[in-house]
Design an enzyme around this catalytic site. Structure first.
Site, short mmCIF file in Angstrom:
data_model
loop_
_atom_site.label_atom_id
_atom_site.label_comp_id
_atom_site.label_asym_id
_atom_site.label_seq_id
_atom_site.Cartn_x
_atom_site.Cartn_y
_atom_site.Cartn_z
N HIS A 1 0.87 -1.19 0.00
CA HIS A 1 0.00 0.00 0.00
C HIS A 1 0.90 1.23 0.00
O HIS A 1 2.05 1.17 0.42
CB HIS A 1 -0.93 -0.04 1.22
CG HIS A 1 -2.05 -1.04 1.06
ND1 HIS A 1 -3.32 -0.68 0.68
CD2 HIS A 1 -2.07 -2.39 1.18
CE1 HIS A 1 -4.08 -1.76 0.58
NE2 HIS A 1 -3.34 -2.82 0.88
N CYS A 38 -7.62 -0.82 3.58
CA CYS A 38 -8.29 -1.86 4.36
C CYS A 38 -9.19 -1.20 5.39
O CYS A 38 -8.73 -0.32 6.13
CB CYS A 38 -7.25 -2.76 5.05
SG CYS A 38 -8.02 -4.00 6.11
P1 HMG Z 1 -17.19 -13.49 13.18
O1 HMG Z 1 -18.22 -12.51 13.64
O2 HMG Z 1 -16.14 -13.92 14.14
O3 HMG Z 1 -17.88 -14.77 12.50
O4 HMG Z 1 -16.49 -12.85 11.89
P2 HMG Z 1 -18.86 -15.87 13.07
O5 HMG Z 1 -18.44 -17.15 12.44
O6 HMG Z 1 -18.94 -15.77 14.55
O7 HMG Z 1 -20.27 -15.45 12.43
C1 HMG Z 1 -20.94 -14.26 12.81
C2 HMG Z 1 -21.88 -13.81 11.72
O8 HMG Z 1 -21.15 -13.58 10.49
C3 HMG Z 1 -22.95 -14.83 11.36
O9 HMG Z 1 -24.07 -14.10 10.89
C4 HMG Z 1 -22.38 -15.56 10.17
O10 HMG Z 1 -23.36 -16.11 9.35
C5 HMG Z 1 -21.66 -14.43 9.45
P3 HMG Z 1 -25.30 -13.72 11.86
O11 HMG Z 1 -25.74 -15.04 12.42
O12 HMG Z 1 -24.73 -12.80 12.91
O13 HMG Z 1 -26.27 -13.06 10.93
N1 HMG Z 1 -20.52 -14.89 8.65
C6 HMG Z 1 -20.41 -14.72 7.31
N2 HMG Z 1 -21.20 -14.13 6.41
C7 HMG Z 1 -20.79 -14.14 5.13
N3 HMG Z 1 -19.63 -14.71 4.72
C8 HMG Z 1 -18.81 -15.30 5.58
C9 HMG Z 1 -19.20 -15.33 6.94
N4 HMG Z 1 -18.62 -15.84 8.05
C10 HMG Z 1 -19.43 -15.58 9.07
N5 HMG Z 1 -17.65 -15.83 5.16
C11 HMG Z 1 -15.30 -13.01 9.80
C12 HMG Z 1 -15.43 -13.52 11.24
C13 HMG Z 1 -13.96 -13.47 9.26
C14 HMG Z 1 -16.44 -13.56 8.99
C15 HMG Z 1 -15.38 -11.46 9.82
O14 HMG Z 1 -14.44 -10.98 10.73
C16 HMG Z 1 -15.13 -10.82 8.48
O15 HMG Z 1 -15.90 -11.02 7.55
N6 HMG Z 1 -14.07 -10.01 8.36
C17 HMG Z 1 -13.81 -9.30 7.11
C18 HMG Z 1 -12.35 -9.20 6.90
C19 HMG Z 1 -12.04 -8.51 5.59
O16 HMG Z 1 -12.67 -8.78 4.57
N7 HMG Z 1 -11.05 -7.59 5.62
C20 HMG Z 1 -10.58 -6.95 4.44
C21 HMG Z 1 -9.83 -7.90 3.55
S1 HMG Z 1 -8.19 -8.30 4.15
C22 HMG Z 1 -7.21 -7.03 3.54
O17 HMG Z 1 -7.70 -6.08 3.00
C23 HMG Z 1 -5.70 -7.20 3.63
C24 HMG Z 1 -5.06 -7.62 2.31
O18 HMG Z 1 -5.38 -6.70 1.27
C25 HMG Z 1 -3.53 -7.69 2.46
C26 HMG Z 1 -2.93 -6.41 3.10
O19 HMG Z 1 -3.10 -5.33 2.52
O20 HMG Z 1 -2.36 -6.56 4.17
C27 HMG Z 1 -5.55 -9.00 1.86
MG MG Z 2 -4.35 -4.84 0.88
#
Ligand code: HMG
Ligand code: MG
Length: 302
Positions: free
Chosen positions: A209, A240
């Site tokens: 980034h 992010c």
């Molecule tokens: P959580 O709350 O711990 O998950 O989140 P959970 O398993 O306890 O589930 C809670 C709720 O989330 C439930 O729904 C699940 O159904 C739902 P509710 O019953 O409350 O309605 N859920 C989901 N829904 C859709 N898709 C799923 C999913 N999993 C659970 N896969 C979780 C854990 C990982 C899901 C959450 O923290 C999350 O989605 N985080 C998003 C992280 C993210 O996308 N970050 C940005 C990308 S990473 C990045 O940008 C870095 C990178 O570019 C490299 C760099 O630059 O360093 C790659």
């Molecule tokens: Mg990134």
């Protein structure tokens, strides 16, 4: 200076770029962007994420995006998957490649995915099993490879340890993310050299980034150390949502301009990418962050 003859670019704009946008981006705009990027010659276009829509609302329509894009032969459209639930979505959408993501710092891992680094690997186990079953390729991301917004400086040995776990688990490539864009060339070289003691250099990618404007210098530095895969975002979009203040990835246009100047092959058309960037920036109501994109836009207007 010794550089690779050829590099591979992974376009992450439609995912990393758009995930942080404040206003919703319609499916049609995402599809048009992805199709324009593959038409520009990209061989890998990260198309979205199957993550919780409560955490990252911008990626909620990834299933529709995957259904509508023109899947070109020879182009990979990886999607981010954090757990089994996300994997189910990726399978239903007939994705052929996924990316799992964790971090080198505990605090960031928790803020981003609500679990520890160890727990993130536990979540990956069934994901990798399903990937094998469905013949899907898996890429791995390590975030905060230089520093964490919550924990501060990250030791290169920690990055090496997490990278090795991803590689041994079955990731064909590990992308090293300077999530908050604070690294300088010396930091990046030290980090890459430490990781390369545990994972072959040709299996590593750099994901920088550009928060502090160091990305191009960092790319040049690690390219001299044998890194030949770079994640870039059209127009320099992105950031992010769980790393406040972090700006977008290094601009694809900027990296292409650099590589063209060095005579390094990459296979992507600069003008076509810049055009795709202008279109999505117009839809988002913002100016491109990429300097090269800005220069090309000014030249067109002159
Ligand atoms: P959580 O709350 O711990 O998950 O989140 P959970 O398993 O306890 O589930 C809670 C709720 O989330 C439930 O729904 C699940 O159904 C739902 P509710 O019953 O409350 O309605 N859920 C989901 N829904 C859709 N898709 C799923 C999913 N999993 C659970 N896969 C979780 C854990 C990982 C899901 C959450 O923290 C999350 O989605 N985080 C998003 C992280 C993210 O996308 N970050 C940005 C990308 S990473 C990045 O940008 C870095 C990178 O570019 C490299 C760099 O630059 O360093 C790659
Ligand atoms: Mg990134």
């Amino acid at each position: 200076m010794k550089f690779p003859r050829q590099v591979r670019l992974v376009e992450v704009g439609p995912r990393d770029g758009l995930q942080n946008e404040a206003r919703p981006v319609p499916v049609e705009a995402k599809v048009a962007l992805i199709d324009a990027l593959s038409a520009a010659g990209h061989r890998a276009v990260e198309a979205g994420s199957f993550v919780s829509p409560k955490w990252v609302p911008q990626m909620a329509n990834t299933d529709q995006v995957m259904t509508r894009i023109a899947r070109r032969l020879g182009v990979a459209y990886p999607v981010l998957v954090p757990n089994k639930q996300g994997m189910n979505g990726a399978v239903e959408s007939r994705c052929e490649e996924i990316a799992v993501f964790t971090a080198a710092s505990e605090a960031f891992c928790r803020k981003n995915t609500n679990c520890s680094i160890d727990e993130s690997f536990k979540r990956f186990a069934p994901v990798l099993e399903a990937a094998q079953k469905h013949g899907m390729k898996v890429r791995g991301y390590v975030s905060t490879v230089i520093a964490c917004p919550y924990d501060g400086t990250v030791a290169p040995v920690k990055v090496a340890e997490v990278s090795e776990r991803l590689f041994r688990m079955g990731c064909y490539e590990v992308s090293l993310g300077d999530t908050i864009g604070v690294g300088t060339p010396a930091d990046c070289v030290a980090m890459v050299d430490a990781v390369a003691e545990r994972v072959p250099r040709e299996k590593l990618a750099a994901h920088f980034h550009d928060t502090y404007g160091q990305s191009l210098a960092n790319i040049l530095a690690v390219m001299e150390r044998g890194i030949a895969v770079f994640d870039t975002a059209v127009a320099g979009l992105g950031g992010c949502p769980y790393a406040k203040g972090a700006s977008g990835n290094v601009g694809t246009e900027d990296v292409i301009y650099l590589l063209n100047g060095l005579g390094i092959e990459h296979g992507v058309d600069l003008d076509a990418v810049a055009e795709a960037g202008r279109t999505i920036c117009a839809a988002l109501g913002r100016e491109p962050a990429s300097k090269v994109a800005q220069a090309l836009k000014a030249r067109l207007a002159a």
